[in-house]
Design a protein around this motif. Structure first.
Motif, PDB file in Angstrom:
ATOM      1  N   THR A 193      33.348  29.027  36.285  1.00 49.77           N
ATOM      2  CA  THR A 193      33.274  29.454  34.896  1.00 49.77           C
ATOM      3  C   THR A 193      32.252  28.581  34.182  1.00 49.77           C
ATOM      4  O   THR A 193      32.230  27.361  34.386  1.00 49.77           O
ATOM      5  N   THR A 248      35.386  30.669  42.770  1.00 49.98           N
ATOM      6  CA  THR A 248      35.042  31.147  41.429  1.00 49.98           C
ATOM      7  C   THR A 248      34.672  29.974  40.539  1.00 49.98           C
ATOM      8  O   THR A 248      35.191  28.860  40.688  1.00 49.98           O
ATOM      9  N   TRP A 306      28.252  24.912  34.665  1.00 49.74           N
ATOM     10  CA  TRP A 306      29.139  25.671  35.546  1.00 49.74           C
ATOM     11  C   TRP A 306      30.206  24.728  36.079  1.00 49.74           C
ATOM     12  O   TRP A 306      29.918  23.603  36.472  1.00 49.74           O
ATOM     13  N   ASN A 326      29.711  34.572  31.963  1.00 51.57           N
ATOM     14  CA  ASN A 326      30.157  33.190  32.120  1.00 51.57           C
ATOM     15  C   ASN A 326      31.042  32.983  33.348  1.00 51.57           C
ATOM     16  O   ASN A 326      31.683  31.944  33.481  1.00 51.57           O
ATOM     17  N   ASN A 327      31.092  33.983  34.210  1.00 50.04           N
ATOM     18  CA  ASN A 327      31.887  33.887  35.429  1.00 50.04           C
ATOM     19  C   ASN A 327      30.976  34.067  36.635  1.00 50.04           C
ATOM     20  O   ASN A 327      29.990  34.812  36.572  1.00 50.04           O
ATOM     21  N   ASN A 346      36.336  26.506  39.497  1.00 48.88           N
ATOM     22  CA  ASN A 346      37.746  26.688  39.182  1.00 48.88           C
ATOM     23  C   ASN A 346      38.583  26.025  40.275  1.00 48.88           C
ATOM     24  O   ASN A 346      38.114  25.823  41.396  1.00 48.88           O
TER      25      ASN A 346
END
Length: 148
Positions: free
Chosen positions: A123, A121, A131, A67-68, A134
């Motif tokens: 998440t 990044t 998605w 999930n990253n 961040n």
């Protein structure tokens, strides 16, 4: 809209280039933090708007781990930091107003470009599978502004 980390990063930079409402609100915030006259704020707004509209980017890599995700993007912006790097406030030379004028003059004349690599990044939301980018770091924001 595609739901991939790369597409979300592309969406972000398109928002900058098109000066969407979120980006415009961000410019308002930046201007509110400056102790400038209204005329100077208008000039600074125009400088930031040009910076964002002329920003170019290229996606270099996308890495997904569950999930990253991390998307590496190379951006090119006007190097405002270089334009004002040697400008130092000296009260024997400048008043606050003349210093601000000199700074704006230099930013308006800046032509040199600089490239930065950003590793953004994301998440994946477990509820809706979307998605989400961040929050950008201060360093990343300064790079987009050409002030790093």
């Amino acid at each position: 809209m595609a739901n991939t980390p790369t597409s979300k990063v592309e969406d972000l930079f398109t928002k900058y280039q098109k000066l969407d409402d979120d980006i415009d609100a961000g410019i308002d915030t930046i201007l509110a933090e400056q102790n400038l006259s209204e005329t100077q704020k208008d000039r600074y707004r125009a400088i930031l708007e040009e910076q964002y509209k002329n920003l170019t980017y290229q996606i270099r890599e996308e890495e997904i781990d569950g999930n990253n995700a991390m998307v590496t993007v190379e951006i090119e912006v006007t190097d405002f930091k270089k334009a004002i790097n040697d400008l130092v406030f000296d009260s024997t030379i400048y008043t606050k107003e003349t210093y601000d004028e000199e700074k704006l003059n230099r930013l308006e004349k800046a032509k040199d470009k600089v490239k930065y690599k950003l590793e953004l990044t994301l998440t994946k939301d477990e509820d809706d599978g979307e998605w989400r980018l961040n929050a950008l770091t201060n360093e990343e924001i300064k790079k987009i502004q050409g002030m790093y």
